[in-house]
Design a protein around this motif. Structure first.
Motif, PDB file in Angstrom:
ATOM      1  N   VAL A   1       0.804  -1.342  -0.100  1.00  0.00           N
ATOM      2  CA  VAL A   1      -0.055  -0.063   0.116  1.00  0.00           C
ATOM      3  C   VAL A   1       0.829   1.080  -0.054  1.00  0.00           C
ATOM      4  CG1 VAL A   1      -1.935  -1.020   1.118  1.00  0.00           C
ATOM      5  CG2 VAL A   1       0.114  -0.038   2.558  1.00  0.00           C
ATOM      6  N   SER A   2       2.087   1.213   0.246  1.00  0.00           N
ATOM      7  CA  SER A   2       2.938   2.115   0.152  1.00  0.00           C
ATOM      8  C   SER A   2       4.430   1.883   0.002  1.00  0.00           C
ATOM      9  CB  SER A   2       2.896   3.098   1.661  1.00  0.00           C
ATOM     10  OG  SER A   2       3.630   4.099   1.609  1.00  0.00           O
ATOM     11  N   TYR A   3       5.181   2.699  -0.569  1.00  0.00           N
ATOM     12  CA  TYR A   3       6.724   2.481  -0.718  1.00  0.00           C
ATOM     13  C   TYR A   3       7.473   3.827  -0.393  1.00  0.00           C
ATOM     14  CZ  TYR A   3      11.198   2.083  -2.994  1.00  0.00           C
ATOM     15  OH  TYR A   3      12.443   2.094  -3.250  1.00  0.00           O
ATOM     16  N   LYS A   4       8.326   3.556   0.450  1.00  0.00           N
ATOM     17  CA  LYS A   4       9.418   4.659   0.895  1.00  0.00           C
ATOM     18  C   LYS A   4      10.673   4.412   0.542  1.00  0.00           C
ATOM     19  CE  LYS A   4       6.452   6.092   4.781  1.00  0.00           C
ATOM     20  NZ  LYS A   4       5.448   5.381   4.264  1.00  0.00           N
ATOM     21  N   PRO A   5      11.257   5.276  -0.389  1.00  0.00           N
ATOM     22  CA  PRO A   5      12.350   4.789  -0.942  1.00  0.00           C
ATOM     23  C   PRO A   5      13.759   5.310  -0.073  1.00  0.00           C
ATOM     24  CG  PRO A   5      11.770   6.819  -1.917  1.00  0.00           C
ATOM     25  CD  PRO A   5      10.691   6.290  -1.090  1.00  0.00           C
ATOM     26  N   GLU A   6      13.592   5.880   0.930  1.00  0.00           N
ATOM     27  CA  GLU A   6      14.541   6.497   1.769  1.00  0.00           C
ATOM     28  C   GLU A   6      15.490   5.395   2.354  1.00  0.00           C
ATOM     29  OE1 GLU A   6      11.287   9.731   1.747  1.00  0.00           O
ATOM     30  OE2 GLU A   6      11.680   7.327   2.003  1.00  0.00           O
ATOM     31  N   THR A   7      16.645   5.835   2.532  1.00  0.00           N
ATOM     32  CA  THR A   7      17.779   4.967   3.305  1.00  0.00           C
ATOM     33  C   THR A   7      18.428   5.372   4.573  1.00  0.00           C
ATOM     34  OG1 THR A   7      18.365   3.916   1.122  1.00  0.00           O
ATOM     35  CG2 THR A   7      19.915   3.553   2.919  1.00  0.00           C
ATOM     36  N   TRP A   8      18.469   4.671   5.496  1.00  0.00           N
ATOM     37  CA  TRP A   8      18.780   4.980   6.680  1.00  0.00           C
ATOM     38  C   TRP A   8      20.357   4.410   6.983  1.00  0.00           C
ATOM     39  CZ3 TRP A   8      14.046   3.288   6.344  1.00  0.00           C
ATOM     40  CH2 TRP A   8      12.939   3.976   6.769  1.00  0.00           C
ATOM     41  N   ASN A   9      21.215   5.345   7.249  1.00  0.00           N
ATOM     42  CA  ASN A   9      22.692   5.079   7.588  1.00  0.00           C
ATOM     43  C   ASN A   9      23.165   4.983   9.005  1.00  0.00           C
ATOM     44  OD1 ASN A   9      23.993   4.479   4.695  1.00  0.00           O
ATOM     45  ND2 ASN A   9      22.542   6.316   4.595  1.00  0.00           N
TER      46      ASN A   9
END
Length: 533
Positions: free
Chosen positions: A301-309
């Protein structure tokens, strides 16, 4: 060509543990929850003496306090060994957070030893829809020595904390005193959905198609069912539209409001947009009429492309010091295969017995052989195992002390043996028409009923045995003009304990043919105990 066909069928039959299926079972437990929605505002070997191992395990009375959701998560995963490691100080506290536009990632702790690494995390993200769990496109550990380790990542939604709670997992170990960078992202937020399918079990007509036309699923077709030896089996096809957002689809079962556990196998797709599955349920025969059947599927239902480092230092060496490694030189032959046991590695969180499997020259008519039950006995403690590609994994139930003073043995049981049929194993199908005909025959002493009929231009062959030991015919073959004709589709690839097979042979025009049995499966005991120490 015979060898290629047999090899293909053999690999269809190998039922290695399916981690997606394991996750699905966990997700199904979430189905009845009320959701909260938050709106936007080989490795190095450490061989210890008995004295060293006893001292290390006896001198660790560290019972760290961990959040309920982390421990509950581990229990749902049946990771009792991880819980043991956490509560006895073998894990390392991290408790670091990092934030980006998507939300806040919290790494709670790390457990790393010779059998692998587990990282517990929670993720606090804004979402506009109810979600059940999440998948991740990227999960990578970068070690200070330049090594990169890919990790498996999964998480479920915890409604009490309004967070995604999950684990990162790999079979590789983080070296002691390493500076580590976790790169984590590409979040797919997934809903678990369900559609009730009425009167399927009660129906006497198979195959039966039900139109769905929802979220990219066009229909589901139930091809066959049966009950034998305490197991109800159901085979079905799920047709997807070309443009769909479906991550997974399967059938789930309930009696009243209670979910009924099933063992499911996802076969190779007969077409790119068709999911083929077989389910087996251990229930009483009289309960079948009460069984509710649901089409369950997961929808992104949702996609978040962000990346955590996130950076942290791993310097916990206690688990490594508490690792027991024993070299093994034992082998067994099972038909045309040889299993070579090379090494036993016991850590506080997990036990692995490393195996090398190879095919050998053999006059045996066994096409494939595998055990379905593995037990490791260490003294009085008995652990259940799962077979993976090159090792058997056993989940520990608590700290194992004084290992070198205990007998260690591997117990193999419940074998599934696939045999090649002999040249004389065949039957004549006469007066083939659209009217089903049944003939009785035997295969290696097992009684077989063969029912055959035409459906359009195709020949349908159903084979079934009432003998509980017989696992079913995996594959038949028809010889025409020097060519071998195998079925276009099969209902049962020999994975489940079902005694029935339905095969469809395309464009068979002859009214009289010879059906040759090709491969069949037998459930055998073949109990074997191997003393490792």
């Amino acid at each position: 060509m015979d060898d290629l066909i047999k090899e293909k069928v053999k690999y269809d039959q190998v039922d290695y543990p399916n981690e997606n299926e394991m996750w699905s079972k966990i997700i199904r437990k979430q189905e009845n929850h009320k959701y909260k929605t938050k709106k936007h505002s080989y490795k190095p070997k450490i061989i210890l003496t008995a004295i060293m191992f006893t001292i290390v395990l006896s001198a660790t009375p560290v019972f760290a306090k961990y959040s309920t959701e982390i421990l509950d998560w581990m229990r749902n995963m049946n990771r009792t060994g991880v819980i043991t490691s956490l509560e006895n100080g073998f894990g390392q506290e991290v408790n670091k957070t990092v934030e980006n536009e998507a939300g806040v990632l919290n790494i709670h702790n790390v457990i790393s030893d010779q059998n692998g690494t587990t990282i517990n995390f929670s993720l606090d993200i804004d979402h506009d829809y109810p979600i059940d769990y999440a998948d991740f496109e990227k999960a990578l550990l970068k070690i200070s020595d330049g090594k990169e380790i890919k990790m498996e990542a999964n998480a479920v939604y915890n409604q009490e904390t309004d967070q995604l709670v999950g684990i990162l997992k790999t079979d590789e170990e983080i070296p002691h005193n390493s500076n580590v960078t976790l790169q984590f992202g590409g979040v797919k937020e997934i809903q678990q959905k369900s559609v009730e399918l009425k009167n399927i079990v009660q129906s006497k007509a198979f195959p039966e198609k039900i139109t769905i036309n929802q979220d990219g699923i066009s229909q589901i077709e139930f091809t066959s069912n049966g009950y034998q030896n305490g197991q109800y089996t159901l085979d079905y096809l799920i047709d997807l539209e070309e443009s769909n957002n479906i991550e997974d689809a399967y059938v789930s079962y309930k009696i009243q409001d209670e979910t009924i556990a099933s063992f499911g196998v996802t076969h190779k797709r007969p077409q790119a947009n068709v999911i083929k599955r077989s389910d087996s349920l251990e229930i009483q025969k009289e309960e079948i009429e009460k069984l509710g059947v649901f089409l369950s599927y997961t929808d992104t239902v949702s996609y978040k492309p962000e990346t955590w480092n996130l950076d942290f230092q791993y310097n916990q060496d206690l688990a490594k010091k508490s690792t027991f490694v024993m070299g093994i030189d034992e082998k067994i032959e099972i038909g045309s295969q040889q299993l070579q046991f090379n090494e036993l590695v016991i850590t506080p969180s997990n036990v692995k017995l490393y195996i090398e499997e190879k095919y050998i020259d053999s006059n045996s008519n066994i096409a494939h052989f595998n055990y379905r039950q593995f037990k490791l006995r260490i003294g009085e403690q008995e652990l259940s195992g799962e077979y993976y590609k090159d090792y058997i994994s056993f989940e520990t139930q608590g700290l194992i002390k004084d290992i070198t003073n205990k007998e260690i043995s591997l117990i193999l049981n419940d074998a599934k043996v696939s045999y090649e049929a002999e040249k004389q194993d065949k039957v004549e199908l006469t007066n083939i028409s659209d009217v089903p005909k049944t003939i009785k025959t035997e295969l290696n002493g097992y009684p077989i009923d063969i029912t055959y009929y035409t459906k359009g231009n195709d020949l349908i062959v159903e084979s079934e045995s009432k003998n509980e030991q017989f696992g079913g015919i995996t594959q038949n073959v028809i010889y025409q003009n020097g060519k071998k004709i195998f079925a276009e589709t099969r209902s049962n690839d020999g994975v489940l304990r079902t005694h029935k097979q339905v095969e469809t042979f395309k464009n068979i025009k002859e009214k009289d043919i010879t059906l040759n049995f090709f491969l069949y499966t037998v459930n055998e005991d073949r109990a074997k105990t191997i003393v490792l120490q």
